[in-house]
Structure formats: C-alpha cells, structure tokens
Write an enzyme that holds these catalytic residues in place. Structure first.
Site, mmCIF file in Angstrom:
data_model
loop_
_atom_site.group_PDB
_atom_site.id
_atom_site.type_symbol
_atom_site.label_atom_id
_atom_site.label_comp_id
_atom_site.label_asym_id
_atom_site.label_seq_id
_atom_site.Cartn_x
_atom_site.Cartn_y
_atom_site.Cartn_z
ATOM 1 N N TYR A 199 -6.067 -0.442 -3.315
ATOM 2 C CA TYR A 199 -6.397 -0.500 -4.751
ATOM 3 C C TYR A 199 -7.405 -1.622 -5.053
ATOM 4 O O TYR A 199 -8.528 -1.352 -5.502
ATOM 5 C CB TYR A 199 -5.077 -0.678 -5.509
ATOM 6 C CG TYR A 199 -5.190 -0.966 -6.977
ATOM 7 C CD1 TYR A 199 -6.049 -0.236 -7.797
ATOM 8 C CD2 TYR A 199 -4.402 -1.962 -7.561
ATOM 9 C CE1 TYR A 199 -6.119 -0.500 -9.163
ATOM 10 C CE2 TYR A 199 -4.457 -2.222 -8.910
ATOM 11 C CZ TYR A 199 -5.323 -1.496 -9.715
ATOM 12 O OH TYR A 199 -5.383 -1.766 -11.056
ATOM 13 N N ASP A 249 -9.005 -0.714 7.765
ATOM 14 C CA ASP A 249 -7.788 -0.368 7.033
ATOM 15 C C ASP A 249 -6.998 0.613 7.897
ATOM 16 O O ASP A 249 -7.582 1.562 8.435
ATOM 17 C CB ASP A 249 -8.168 0.277 5.674
ATOM 18 C CG ASP A 249 -6.997 0.322 4.712
ATOM 19 O OD1 ASP A 249 -5.967 0.931 5.066
ATOM 20 O OD2 ASP A 249 -7.111 -0.243 3.619
ATOM 21 N N ASP A 282 -5.612 -1.356 12.719
ATOM 22 C CA ASP A 282 -4.728 -2.418 12.249
ATOM 23 C C ASP A 282 -5.457 -3.764 12.379
ATOM 24 O O ASP A 282 -6.218 -3.963 13.329
ATOM 25 C CB ASP A 282 -3.480 -2.418 13.138
ATOM 26 C CG ASP A 282 -2.337 -3.148 12.487
ATOM 27 O OD1 ASP A 282 -1.399 -2.475 12.001
ATOM 28 O OD2 ASP A 282 -2.381 -4.403 12.453
ATOM 29 N N TYR A 329 8.395 -11.401 0.014
ATOM 30 C CA TYR A 329 6.976 -11.116 -0.223
ATOM 31 C C TYR A 329 6.226 -12.408 -0.577
ATOM 32 O O TYR A 329 5.201 -12.738 0.039
ATOM 33 C CB TYR A 329 6.859 -10.088 -1.356
ATOM 34 C CG TYR A 329 5.456 -9.944 -1.865
ATOM 35 C CD1 TYR A 329 4.445 -9.475 -1.046
ATOM 36 C CD2 TYR A 329 5.140 -10.301 -3.172
ATOM 37 C CE1 TYR A 329 3.145 -9.360 -1.512
ATOM 38 C CE2 TYR A 329 3.847 -10.184 -3.645
ATOM 39 C CZ TYR A 329 2.854 -9.720 -2.814
ATOM 40 O OH TYR A 329 1.571 -9.617 -3.276
HETATM 41 N N1 LIG Z 1 -1.480 -5.196 -6.831
HETATM 42 C C1 LIG Z 1 -1.112 -6.392 -7.259
HETATM 43 O O1 LIG Z 1 -0.783 -6.582 -8.451
HETATM 44 C C2 LIG Z 1 -1.111 -7.578 -6.332
HETATM 45 C C3 LIG Z 1 -0.731 -8.824 -6.836
HETATM 46 C C4 LIG Z 1 -0.772 -9.929 -5.988
HETATM 47 C C5 LIG Z 1 -1.155 -9.793 -4.674
HETATM 48 N N2 LIG Z 1 -1.501 -8.572 -4.182
HETATM 49 C C6 LIG Z 1 -1.917 -8.473 -2.776
HETATM 50 O O2 LIG Z 1 -3.239 -7.980 -2.734
HETATM 51 C C7 LIG Z 1 -3.442 -7.163 -1.583
HETATM 52 C C8 LIG Z 1 -3.965 -5.801 -2.014
HETATM 53 O O3 LIG Z 1 -3.042 -5.222 -2.912
HETATM 54 P P1 LIG Z 1 -3.213 -3.717 -3.405
HETATM 55 O O4 LIG Z 1 -2.431 -3.580 -4.658
HETATM 56 O O5 LIG Z 1 -4.626 -3.345 -3.371
HETATM 57 O O6 LIG Z 1 -2.414 -2.985 -2.263
HETATM 58 P P2 LIG Z 1 -2.725 -1.621 -1.486
HETATM 59 O O7 LIG Z 1 -1.465 -1.237 -0.805
HETATM 60 O O8 LIG Z 1 -3.358 -0.643 -2.400
HETATM 61 O O9 LIG Z 1 -3.814 -2.089 -0.421
HETATM 62 C C9 LIG Z 1 -3.474 -2.687 0.800
HETATM 63 C C10 LIG Z 1 -4.355 -2.038 1.861
HETATM 64 O O10 LIG Z 1 -4.127 -2.668 3.119
HETATM 65 C C11 LIG Z 1 -3.967 -1.669 4.126
HETATM 66 N N3 LIG Z 1 -3.132 -2.281 5.177
HETATM 67 C C12 LIG Z 1 -1.854 -2.712 5.073
HETATM 68 N N4 LIG Z 1 -1.433 -3.257 6.223
HETATM 69 C C13 LIG Z 1 -2.488 -3.195 7.078
HETATM 70 C C14 LIG Z 1 -2.694 -3.600 8.431
HETATM 71 N N5 LIG Z 1 -1.715 -4.196 9.133
HETATM 72 N N6 LIG Z 1 -3.883 -3.372 9.005
HETATM 73 C C15 LIG Z 1 -4.891 -2.759 8.308
HETATM 74 N N7 LIG Z 1 -4.751 -2.360 7.038
HETATM 75 C C16 LIG Z 1 -3.571 -2.568 6.424
HETATM 76 C C17 LIG Z 1 -3.331 -0.494 3.410
HETATM 77 O O11 LIG Z 1 -3.523 0.737 4.046
HETATM 78 C C18 LIG Z 1 -4.025 -0.561 2.059
HETATM 79 O O12 LIG Z 1 -5.217 0.195 2.025
HETATM 80 C C19 LIG Z 1 -2.108 -7.109 -0.855
HETATM 81 O O13 LIG Z 1 -2.128 -8.071 0.185
HETATM 82 C C20 LIG Z 1 -1.106 -7.500 -1.941
HETATM 83 O O14 LIG Z 1 0.024 -8.123 -1.398
HETATM 84 C C21 LIG Z 1 -1.490 -7.446 -4.979
HETATM 85 O O1 LIG Z 2 9.510 0.720 -13.781
HETATM 86 C C1 LIG Z 2 9.261 -0.447 -14.115
HETATM 87 C C2 LIG Z 2 8.400 -1.289 -13.358
HETATM 88 C C3 LIG Z 2 8.190 -2.576 -13.788
HETATM 89 N N1 LIG Z 2 8.776 -3.038 -14.910
HETATM 90 C C4 LIG Z 2 8.498 -4.392 -15.410
HETATM 91 O O2 LIG Z 2 7.093 -4.484 -15.529
HETATM 92 C C5 LIG Z 2 6.634 -5.768 -15.237
HETATM 93 C C6 LIG Z 2 5.590 -5.676 -14.159
HETATM 94 O O3 LIG Z 2 6.209 -5.184 -12.978
HETATM 95 P P1 LIG Z 2 5.350 -4.628 -11.749
HETATM 96 O O4 LIG Z 2 6.328 -4.014 -10.803
HETATM 97 O O5 LIG Z 2 4.236 -3.824 -12.273
HETATM 98 O O6 LIG Z 2 4.722 -5.926 -11.128
HETATM 99 P P2 LIG Z 2 5.469 -7.246 -10.629
HETATM 100 O O7 LIG Z 2 5.210 -8.315 -11.660
HETATM 101 O O8 LIG Z 2 6.856 -7.002 -10.227
HETATM 102 O O9 LIG Z 2 4.670 -7.507 -9.271
HETATM 103 C C7 LIG Z 2 3.343 -7.970 -9.251
HETATM 104 O O10 LIG Z 2 3.358 -9.345 -9.264
HETATM 105 C C8 LIG Z 2 4.080 -9.893 -8.195
HETATM 106 C C9 LIG Z 2 4.045 -11.360 -8.431
HETATM 107 O O11 LIG Z 2 5.249 -11.705 -9.027
HETATM 108 C C10 LIG Z 2 3.451 -9.489 -6.881
HETATM 109 O O12 LIG Z 2 2.227 -10.139 -6.694
HETATM 110 C C11 LIG Z 2 3.256 -7.994 -6.784
HETATM 111 O O13 LIG Z 2 2.433 -7.665 -5.679
HETATM 112 C C12 LIG Z 2 2.622 -7.474 -8.007
HETATM 113 O O14 LIG Z 2 2.633 -6.077 -7.953
HETATM 114 C C13 LIG Z 2 7.853 -6.572 -14.846
HETATM 115 O O15 LIG Z 2 8.242 -7.280 -15.970
HETATM 116 C C14 LIG Z 2 8.891 -5.506 -14.482
HETATM 117 O O16 LIG Z 2 10.206 -5.902 -14.723
HETATM 118 C C15 LIG Z 2 9.623 -2.234 -15.659
HETATM 119 O O17 LIG Z 2 10.171 -2.655 -16.682
HETATM 120 N N2 LIG Z 2 9.830 -0.966 -15.234
#
Ligand SMILES: NC(=O)c1ccc[n+]([C@@H]2O[C@H](COP(=O)([O-])OP(=O)(O)OC[C@H]3O[C@@H](n4cnc5c(N)ncnc54)[C@H](O)[C@@H]3O)[C@@H](O)[C@H]2O)c1
Ligand SMILES: O=c1ccn([C@@H]2O[C@H](COP(=O)(O)OP(=O)(O)O[C@H]3O[C@H](CO)[C@H](O)[C@H](O)[C@H]3O)[C@@H](O)[C@H]2O)c(=O)[nH]1
Length: 340
Positions: free
Chosen positions: A17, A37, A57, A147
């Site tokens: 994403y 990826d 990987d 995490y």
């Molecule tokens: N989405 C959020 O709100 C959020 C918040 C904080 C941190 N992050 C971090 O940001 C990064 C990206 O998040 P995202 O939401 O885009 O997740 P995502 O799952 O969409 O993207 C992660 C990508 O990494 C690839 N991947 C996973 N393990 C791998 C490996 N061992 N080797 C090669 N490729 C691998 C997956 O196939 C995927 O395309 C992650 O590290 C996640 O922990 C995301």
């Molecule tokens: O079905 C749902 C899903 C989520 N929530 C609420 O929505 C808010 C956002 O939740 P998300 O699951 O969308 O996101 P998180 O805050 O749990 O997680 C995000 O923030 C985290 C940091 O705390 C990590 O970085 C993680 O990767 C990232 O996705 C939270 O208050 C959660 O309680 C609901 O009420 N219902």
C-alpha cells in the site's frame, strides 16, 4: 534487466500500500525506482510494468546483491514487513522474524555491498500508550504489542550500525496511513483488512454486513479511540524528502509522520456517511487487546528537518480519495487491474 543511467532507489515492499504510492512519488520526481517484494501481502499490479520488479524475499542475499549491482542502488526505502497488531499478538515469533530478524539480515547485506542510506518504515506503535498527546519523538517507548517492539528494535539497532559502519538512516514513525492516490490509480488492498477506513468503505459498498467500533467507553470526547490519519500520498512524499535529506547530509534519526490532529472512530464513520451518502449498520464492540486509546503526533520535528507537512490529509480528502478507488476497483487489485 538493464540499469538506468542514474543510480536507483531500492523500494522493498513496493507492491504494498504505502510502497506503491512511494514508487509513484519517486517517478513523479524523475527518480529511478527498483522494487523487491515477495507479494505476501502486496500486488504485482500495484507496480507499473516499466519499474524493475523482483519477486523475492528481503532475506534472499543473492537477489539483493544482484539488484544492488544491476541497478546501482544508492539508497533504500524499506517498507517490507508485517503490520497487523492483532496478528502480532497471536504470532509474535512471525513479527520478530519478518520485521526484525529479516531486516537485520537485509541491512547487514546492504552495508556489506556498500549501500549505507536507508529510510525505514517505523510506527506510532513504538510509543505504546502515551502519557500525553500529541506525542513527541522523545516520549517514552513502551510498545503494547510485538509489532511495535519488532520495529523499535530495528530503530535502536540502527544507532549501533551507524556507529560501527556509518549507516545513515531515517526512521519514519507513521501514524495511520489512509486514503488513495488522488489520480485514482492506486489504493489500499489488504486481503486481510484490519484498518478502519477501508472496512467502513467496504461496508458502505455493501461488501461487508456491518462495521464494528472497538471500544466506546474511552476517556475521549465521544468515547471512541482517536487516531492521526495521514494521506498515503503525503506519507509517500515524506519518504522522497527523507532520501533527499540523507543524501544532502541530514543527521540520522527518527521522525513522526502525522498531522497533529486527532480523529475519533465515530468521526470517521460520520464522514464516510457524508462523503458517500450511504447509511450502513454499525455495531459497538469491546476494546481490542494491545491497542492504545489515543495516538496523535507532534508533527513539528519533520517539518523543521526536511520541510515535510501534510497537504492532503484532511479527513474528507482521505475518505473521498479512498471511496473513489473502492468504487472503481471493488475487488482491489484482484484480476490484475491495469492501473497504470
Ligand atoms: N499502514 C499503516 O498504517 C502503517 C502504519 C505504520 C507502519 N506501517 C509499516 O509500513 C510498512 C508498509 O505498510 P503497508 O500498509 O504498505 O503494508 P503492506 O502489507 O501493504 O505492504 C508491505 C509489503 O511488503 C511485502 N513484504 C512483506 N514481507 C516481505 C519480505 N520478507 N520480503 C519482501 N517483501 C515483503 C508485502 O508483500 C507487501 O507488498 C510496513 O512495514 C508496516 O509495518 C504501516
Ligand atoms: O473494525 C475496526 C477497525 C478499527 N477500529 C478502530 O479504528 C481505529 C484505527 O484502527 P486501525 O486498525 O485502522 O489502525 P491501528 O491504529 O490499529 O493501527 C495502525 O497504527 C498502528 C500504530 O498504533 C500500526 O502502525 C498499524 O500498522 C497501523 O495500521 C482504532 O481506534 C480502532 O480501534 C474500529 O473501531 N473498528
């Protein structure tokens, strides 16, 4: 695969994403990207066909070495990893292996190959349940789940890799990534979706029966949890600026990437109803284990250091951009939609 005239930026997890939006942002700046990826949660169709793509990987040393030399990799943006809080509680070993051990293997390989510039996906989960919001970078780090710990260990290890080998690093602690590309080409598609905004939009589309709110008895304005949502395109831009800043001498360090504005779960649901014009069922459920009540970033440090600030992160732009993408691609990247 032929290397470009300039060096490249290696984007791990570039089919995911945030990674796919960052590849798009790099290309907009005329920079060369190469993606590795393993597609465990990513989608091949999220990467344009003319961007070099390796399905592998990050711990596969031979492939990483080949990429570094073929594409003259100058810097790395490292997204690859797992990001579901509840899964990390059920399977902590998976998170310490995938996020911590494999990152260390990967970075050790980079250093051995002479690549010493990295921007790393960290998270607000490193703070745990903060004593005060907005959260400053210096606040205490006490992750509530594996995490958050899996990412904090990497941040801390980078300090030692810098001292020993001169690694130059920026850890971006994202708050909640949300929204979709403003041109409608890319969006959020996780086969196991846990994030609130896509779940609510899928409910509005009729793909889910109802949406749950986890916890309505918190000590917040409306009783529901509060998060700091950042548009994915703003987040992508932060990575491009961070790579530039490292190249031009900014000191290593960790930065929050947030807006400084808190949004409650109920506000998300109300805004989706307004933006989509659809009413849908909502159920109130117990709070989830290992989740903080309120996460809002203090967002000044990154603005002062690299000039980043959110431009598209108002809730209505986040939700309308995501809604457009979900309407256009209700099954996400399934069936290899040609987005590019
Ligand atoms: N989405 C959020 O709100 C959020 C918040 C904080 C941190 N992050 C971090 O940001 C990064 C990206 O998040 P995202 O939401 O885009 O997740 P995502 O799952 O969409 O993207 C992660 C990508 O990494 C690839 N991947 C996973 N393990 C791998 C490996 N061992 N080797 C090669 N490729 C691998 C997956 O196939 C995927 O395309 C992650 O590290 C996640 O922990 C995301
Ligand atoms: O079905 C749902 C899903 C989520 N929530 C609420 O929505 C808010 C956002 O939740 P998300 O699951 O969308 O996101 P998180 O805050 O749990 O997680 C995000 O923030 C985290 C940091 O705390 C990590 O970085 C993680 O990767 C990232 O996705 C939270 O208050 C959660 O309680 C609901 O009420 N219902």
């Amino acid at each position: 695969m032929k290397a470009g005239a300039k060096g490249s930026i290696l984007v791990t997890g570039g089919a995911g994403y945030i990674g796919s939006h960052t590849v798009q942002a790099l290309r907009r700046r005329g920079l060369q990207a190469v993606v590795v990826d393993n597609l465990v949660t990513g989608h091949r169709a999220a990467v344009p066909p003319d961007v070099p793509f390796y399905q592998a990987d990050i711990a596969d040393q031979d492939v990483i070495e080949e990429i570094i030399h073929t594409h003259r990799v100058e810097a790395v943006i490292h997204f690859a990893g797992r990001g579901q809080v509840s899964e990390s509680i059920a399977k902590p070993d998976l998170y310490f292996l995938e996020n911590t051990a494999k990152t260390m293997q990967f970075v050790s390989n980079l250093i051995a190959q002479g690549v010493n510039t990295i921007v790393f996906s960290s998270t607000a989960a490193v703070y745990g349940s903060p004593e005060a919001v907005p959260i400053a970078e210096e606040a205490e780090k006490k992750p509530l789940n594996p995490y958050g710990l899996s990412k904090l260990m990497i941040e801390q290890s980078f300090e030692w890799l810098e001292k020993a080998y001169g690694l130059r690093w920026i850890a971006l602690r994202y708050f909640n990534a949300a929204g979709a590309a403003l041109d409608g080409t890319l969006g959020e598609h996780h086969d196991t979706e846990t994030h609130l905004i896509p779940l609510v939009l899928q409910t509005a589309l009729g793909l889910r029966e109802m949406v749950s709110i986890f916890g309505t008895d918190h000590n917040t304005q409306d009783g529901t949890s509060v998060r700091d949502y950042v548009h994915v395109q703003d987040l992508a831009e932060a990575h491009v600026l961070a790579v530039d800043a490292l190249k031009t001498g900014l000191a290593s360090g960790a930065y929050n990437v947030g807006t400084g504005r808190g949004v409650s779960d109920r506000q998300v649901i109300e805004t989706v109803t307004q933006e989509t014009g659809v009413c849908f069922p909502v159920q109130e459920k117990e709070r989830r284990q290992g989740e903080p009540v309120e996460l809002v970033a203090q967002a000044e440090k990154i603005r002062e250091a690299i000039g980043w600030q959110a431009k598209h992160s108002d809730l209505s732009t986040i939700i309308s951009s995501a809604w457009n993408w979900h309407l256009r691609y209700p099954s996400g990247y399934q069936g290899d939609v040609s987005n590019h």
